[in-house]
Design a protein around this motif. Structure first.
Motif, PDB file in Angstrom:
ATOM      1  N   HIS A 161       0.851  -1.188   0.000  1.00 50.95           N
ATOM      2  CA  HIS A 161       0.000   0.000   0.000  1.00 50.95           C
ATOM      3  C   HIS A 161       0.887   1.237   0.000  1.00 50.95           C
ATOM      4  O   HIS A 161       1.651   1.471   0.929  1.00 50.95           O
ATOM      5  N   SER A 162       0.771   2.042  -1.055  1.00 50.87           N
ATOM      6  CA  SER A 162       1.507   3.304  -1.125  1.00 50.87           C
ATOM      7  C   SER A 162       0.786   4.339  -0.272  1.00 50.87           C
ATOM      8  O   SER A 162      -0.154   4.996  -0.717  1.00 50.87           O
ATOM      9  N   THR A 163       1.197   4.472   0.976  1.00 47.41           N
ATOM     10  CA  THR A 163       0.513   5.361   1.913  1.00 47.41           C
ATOM     11  C   THR A 163       0.906   6.804   1.654  1.00 47.41           C
ATOM     12  O   THR A 163       2.054   7.111   1.369  1.00 47.41           O
ATOM     13  N   GLN A 164      -0.084   7.695   1.776  1.00 45.32           N
ATOM     14  CA  GLN A 164       0.160   9.107   1.528  1.00 45.32           C
ATOM     15  C   GLN A 164       0.234   9.924   2.811  1.00 45.32           C
ATOM     16  O   GLN A 164       0.763  11.028   2.799  1.00 45.32           O
ATOM     17  N   ASN A 165      -0.295   9.402   3.876  1.00 45.44           N
ATOM     18  CA  ASN A 165      -0.218  10.126   5.151  1.00 45.44           C
ATOM     19  C   ASN A 165      -0.422   9.140   6.297  1.00 45.44           C
ATOM     20  O   ASN A 165      -0.773   7.971   6.101  1.00 45.44           O
ATOM     21  N   ASP A 166      -0.190   9.632   7.508  1.00 43.55           N
ATOM     22  CA  ASP A 166      -0.306   8.775   8.694  1.00 43.55           C
ATOM     23  C   ASP A 166      -1.736   8.316   8.931  1.00 43.55           C
ATOM     24  O   ASP A 166      -1.964   7.263   9.551  1.00 43.55           O
ATOM     25  N   ASN A 167      -2.721   9.077   8.467  1.00 39.51           N
ATOM     26  CA  ASN A 167      -4.113   8.651   8.631  1.00 39.51           C
ATOM     27  C   ASN A 167      -4.381   7.342   7.902  1.00 39.51           C
ATOM     28  O   ASN A 167      -5.157   6.497   8.366  1.00 39.51           O
ATOM     29  N   ASP A 168      -3.737   7.178   6.737  1.00 44.31           N
ATOM     30  CA  ASP A 168      -3.872   5.921   6.003  1.00 44.31           C
ATOM     31  C   ASP A 168      -3.371   4.758   6.844  1.00 44.31           C
ATOM     32  O   ASP A 168      -3.988   3.687   6.891  1.00 44.31           O
ATOM     33  N   ILE A 169      -2.219   4.934   7.466  1.00 43.39           N
ATOM     34  CA  ILE A 169      -1.624   3.864   8.278  1.00 43.39           C
ATOM     35  C   ILE A 169      -2.526   3.528   9.457  1.00 43.39           C
ATOM     36  O   ILE A 169      -2.765   2.353   9.767  1.00 43.39           O
ATOM     37  N   ASP A 170      -3.045   4.560  10.118  1.00 45.13           N
ATOM     38  CA  ASP A 170      -3.942   4.327  11.258  1.00 45.13           C
ATOM     39  C   ASP A 170      -5.202   3.592  10.813  1.00 45.13           C
ATOM     40  O   ASP A 170      -5.673   2.671  11.493  1.00 45.13           O
ATOM     41  N   GLU A 171      -5.723   3.967   9.656  1.00 49.74           N
ATOM     42  CA  GLU A 171      -6.964   3.337   9.194  1.00 49.74           C
ATOM     43  C   GLU A 171      -6.741   1.881   8.825  1.00 49.74           C
ATOM     44  O   GLU A 171      -7.549   1.006   9.175  1.00 49.74           O
ATOM     45  N   ILE A 172      -5.650   1.599   8.103  1.00 46.28           N
ATOM     46  CA  ILE A 172      -5.429   0.208   7.699  1.00 46.28           C
ATOM     47  C   ILE A 172      -5.145  -0.661   8.914  1.00 46.28           C
ATOM     48  O   ILE A 172      -5.551  -1.828   8.961  1.00 46.28           O
ATOM     49  N   ASN A 173      -4.480  -0.108   9.929  1.00 45.09           N
ATOM     50  CA  ASN A 173      -4.259  -0.878  11.159  1.00 45.09           C
ATOM     51  C   ASN A 173      -5.583  -1.211  11.827  1.00 45.09           C
ATOM     52  O   ASN A 173      -5.769  -2.302  12.382  1.00 45.09           O
TER      53      ASN A 173
END
Length: 215
Positions: free
Chosen positions: A131-143
């Motif tokens: 997953h090419s994450t664009q911001n920390d919100n993406d990481i929090d959501e996928i977790n």
């Protein structure tokens, strides 16, 4: 090979097309023993963004997919629209869906409703998604999504990376060059249909995809 050597090569071989020059450099590197310098690599990647992904070489269909979210631009009455995209790194085959929802959950919906069934119908399984994450919100959501049944039931790895994939950049460039964003239709479903037609043409003309197992 220096830039002067490249200029001489262009003159001798009548190479006046960026794609031809790019392909020649790649062939010289792959088959002619040419060691590319950083400027040559940068030139190739500008012409052919997929070259950036050359270190990703899965051995079979479904072994490695990349996921990213493109655009985030306004399209007429629809406001800001996003393209959620999966690309199989063995074939280069693209799956995409437009959404006014930026969240990763919209991408997961595409994965579970369309991508995974397409592989299952051909007796293939998806192993890993980058997953090419664009911001920390993406990481929090996928977790957060990883703990849900919709995700855990898929038995695959979903890994985050800050890397930008050339295969996704190439798709976005293709859509821009083919006027996808001009004169959007009045209905969102028609915009989605337009995208599906564009992606079908893209997949059909993708030489990387054509050299592999065809869906």
């Amino acid at each position: 090979m220096t830039l002067n050597d490249l200029e001489q090569l262009k003159k001798e071989c009548n190479l006046d097309n960026p794609d031809t020059i790019c392909n020649t450099l790649v062939r010289l590197s792959t088959h002619g023993g040419l060691k590319l310098n950083s400027r040559q690599v940068s030139y190739i990647e500008r012409v052919n963004p997929e070259f950036r992904d050359q270190d990703l070489a899965p051995a079979r269909l479904g072994e490695l997919l990349v996921y990213g979210r493109l655009f985030g631009r306004g399209l007429g009455v629809f406001g800001r629209v996003y393209l959620h995209v999966f690309a199989d790194m063995y074939t280069g085959h693209i799956f995409g869906r437009l959404s006014q929802d930026k969240r990763v959950s919209a991408g997961l919906s595409l994965l579970t409703s369309t991508v995974i069934p397409s592989y299952q119908s051909r007796n293939y399984a998806i192993d890993t998604i980058l997953h090419s994450t664009q911001n920390d919100n993406d990481i929090d959501e996928i977790n957060s999504l990883k703990s849900s049944f919709a995700f855990s039931a898929q038995s695959l790895q979903w890994l985050s990376t800050r890397r930008n994939f050339g295969v996704l950049e190439k798709l976005e460039r293709y859509l821009v060059q083919n006027s996808f964003f001009e004169n959007p239709p009045a209905l969102f479903k028609n915009l989605q249909s337009r995208l599906e037609r564009r992606i079908a043409k893209y997949n059909a003309s993708n030489r990387w995809f054509a050299r592999r197992i065809i869906y």
